[in-house]
Design a protein around this motif. Structure first.
Motif, PDB file in Angstrom:
ATOM      1  N   GLY A 268       0.776  -1.224   0.000  1.00 49.13           N
ATOM      2  CA  GLY A 268       0.000   0.000   0.000  1.00 49.13           C
ATOM      3  C   GLY A 268       0.813   1.283   0.000  1.00 49.13           C
TER       4      GLY A 268
ATOM      5  N   LYS B 195       4.519   1.128  -4.093  1.00 43.28           N
ATOM      6  CA  LYS B 195       5.644   0.547  -4.842  1.00 43.28           C
ATOM      7  C   LYS B 195       5.295   0.393  -6.323  1.00 43.28           C
TER       8      LYS B 195
ATOM      9  N   ALA C 163       2.893   1.791  -8.039  1.00 45.27           N
ATOM     10  CA  ALA C 163       2.647   3.092  -8.665  1.00 45.27           C
ATOM     11  C   ALA C 163       3.971   3.788  -8.996  1.00 45.27           C
TER      12      ALA C 163
ATOM     13  N   TRP D 140      -3.913   4.619 -11.054  1.00 43.82           N
ATOM     14  CA  TRP D 140      -4.460   4.596  -9.693  1.00 43.82           C
ATOM     15  C   TRP D 140      -4.497   3.222  -9.071  1.00 43.82           C
TER      16      TRP D 140
ATOM     17  N   ASP E 147       2.497  14.144  -1.960  1.00 42.19           N
ATOM     18  CA  ASP E 147       1.377  15.030  -2.337  1.00 42.19           C
ATOM     19  C   ASP E 147       0.337  15.102  -1.215  1.00 42.19           C
TER      20      ASP E 147
ATOM     21  N   ALA F  66       4.212   9.363  -6.472  1.00 41.28           N
ATOM     22  CA  ALA F  66       4.020   8.642  -7.721  1.00 41.28           C
ATOM     23  C   ALA F  66       2.999   9.346  -8.606  1.00 41.28           C
TER      24      ALA F  66
HETATM   25  P1  GDP Z   1       1.965  -1.141  -3.342  1.00 40.77           P
HETATM   26  O1  GDP Z   1       1.130  -2.133  -2.597  1.00 40.77           O
HETATM   27  O2  GDP Z   1       3.110  -0.662  -2.497  1.00 40.77           O
HETATM   28  O3  GDP Z   1       2.406  -1.611  -4.687  1.00 40.77           O
HETATM   29  O4  GDP Z   1       1.060   0.156  -3.559  1.00 40.77           O
HETATM   30  P2  GDP Z   1       0.239   0.606  -4.876  1.00 40.77           P
HETATM   31  O5  GDP Z   1       1.170   1.125  -5.911  1.00 40.77           O
HETATM   32  O6  GDP Z   1      -0.686  -0.464  -5.273  1.00 40.77           O
HETATM   33  O7  GDP Z   1      -0.544   1.858  -4.277  1.00 40.77           O
HETATM   34  C1  GDP Z   1      -1.403   1.719  -3.169  1.00 40.77           C
HETATM   35  C2  GDP Z   1      -2.429   2.833  -3.193  1.00 40.77           C
HETATM   36  O8  GDP Z   1      -1.789   4.094  -2.977  1.00 40.77           O
HETATM   37  C3  GDP Z   1      -3.163   2.954  -4.518  1.00 40.77           C
HETATM   38  O9  GDP Z   1      -4.502   3.323  -4.235  1.00 40.77           O
HETATM   39  C4  GDP Z   1      -2.442   4.086  -5.223  1.00 40.77           C
HETATM   40  O10 GDP Z   1      -3.284   4.753  -6.119  1.00 40.77           O
HETATM   41  C5  GDP Z   1      -2.055   4.983  -4.058  1.00 40.77           C
HETATM   42  N1  GDP Z   1      -0.807   5.744  -4.309  1.00 40.77           N
HETATM   43  C6  GDP Z   1       0.376   5.247  -4.719  1.00 40.77           C
HETATM   44  N2  GDP Z   1       1.295   6.218  -4.784  1.00 40.77           N
HETATM   45  C7  GDP Z   1       0.681   7.363  -4.417  1.00 40.77           C
HETATM   46  C8  GDP Z   1       1.119   8.724  -4.277  1.00 40.77           C
HETATM   47  O11 GDP Z   1       2.276   9.091  -4.492  1.00 40.77           O
HETATM   48  N3  GDP Z   1       0.182   9.616  -3.840  1.00 40.77           N
HETATM   49  C9  GDP Z   1      -1.104   9.253  -3.577  1.00 40.77           C
HETATM   50  N4  GDP Z   1      -1.934  10.210  -3.181  1.00 40.77           N
HETATM   51  N5  GDP Z   1      -1.542   7.998  -3.703  1.00 40.77           N
HETATM   52  C10 GDP Z   1      -0.666   7.057  -4.105  1.00 40.77           C
END
Ligand code: GDP
Ligand code: MG
Length: 174
Positions: free
Chosen positions: A16, A19, A21, A33, A121, A149
């Motif tokens: 979450g 990563k 993104a 998203w 952000d 991201a």
């Molecule tokens: P992972 O589990 O680490 O791969 O995380 P994800 O890339 O799936 O992102 C998890 C959630 O955080 C998703 O809903 C994304 O849209 C959101 N998210 C990822 N990066 C950012 C960011 O830089 N800013 C915001 N506001 N949301 C983000």
């Protein structure tokens, strides 16, 4: 331009933190998203860094692996991006244990590393001060970036690409 051998980068951090993104942002310069949250993927990418073409393989981990799986990923990688979410203190607290495991797996080698505080952000929801990230990075003797991201060039140290490029440089300095 000279060709460098492939470098293997792995992105670690709690599920979450963003990563996937970040990786997609780096690869496509776009923000997407949502996608299959708990999946792990690898990507190939070439970038020109300091006049040299670097080909990289990037492992986007799921963030829910058990210790054995984590150790396997750590053995595989040449360099690591440790990601936390500035709006999630628990994700920040996960970083030091990850670094501890990395040191154990890679000992006695120096581990090329960058620390990345994502979601810069979301300043209104911040739980981890920039100075805390800086301090942790100083403890780990690695570069530190706050970025987002979903937005270009938010926060302290440049964009998402800069973090990946710096890691490649760090690997080549080893
Ligand atoms: P992972 O589990 O680490 O791969 O995380 P994800 O890339 O799936 O992102 C998890 C959630 O955080 C998703 O809903 C994304 O849209 C959101 N998210 C990822 N990066 C950012 C960011 O830089 N800013 C915001 N506001 N949301 C983000
Ligand atoms: Mg993911």
């Amino acid at each position: 331009m000279a060709m460098s051998p492939e470098v293997k980068l792995a992105v670690f951090g709690r599920a979450g933190v963003g990563k996937s993104a970040l990786v997609v942002r780096f690869l496509t310069k776009r923000f997407i998203w949502e996608y299959d949250p708990p999946l792990e993927s690898t990507y190939r990418h070439q970038a020109s860094i300091d006049e040299e073409t670097v080909s990289m393989e990037i492992l986007d981990t799921a963030g829910q692996e058990d210790v054995l799986q984590k150790e396997g990923h750590m053995r595989w990688g040449d360099g690591f991006i440790l990601v936390y979410d500035i709006t999630d203190r628990g994700s920040f607290e996960d970083v030091a244990p990850l670094k501890g495991l990395l040191d154990e797996v890679k000992r006695p080698k120096h581990v090329p590393l960058v620390l990345l505080g994502n979601k810069a952000d979301l300043e209104h929801a911040r739980q981890v001060a920039t100075e805390e990230g800086e301090r942790l990075a100083a403890d780990m003797a690695c570069a530190f970036y706050e970025c987002s991201a979903c937005a270009d060039q938010v926060g302290t140290g440049g964009g998402v690409a800069e973090a990946f490029h710096e890691l490649c440089r760090e690997i080549r300095r080893r």
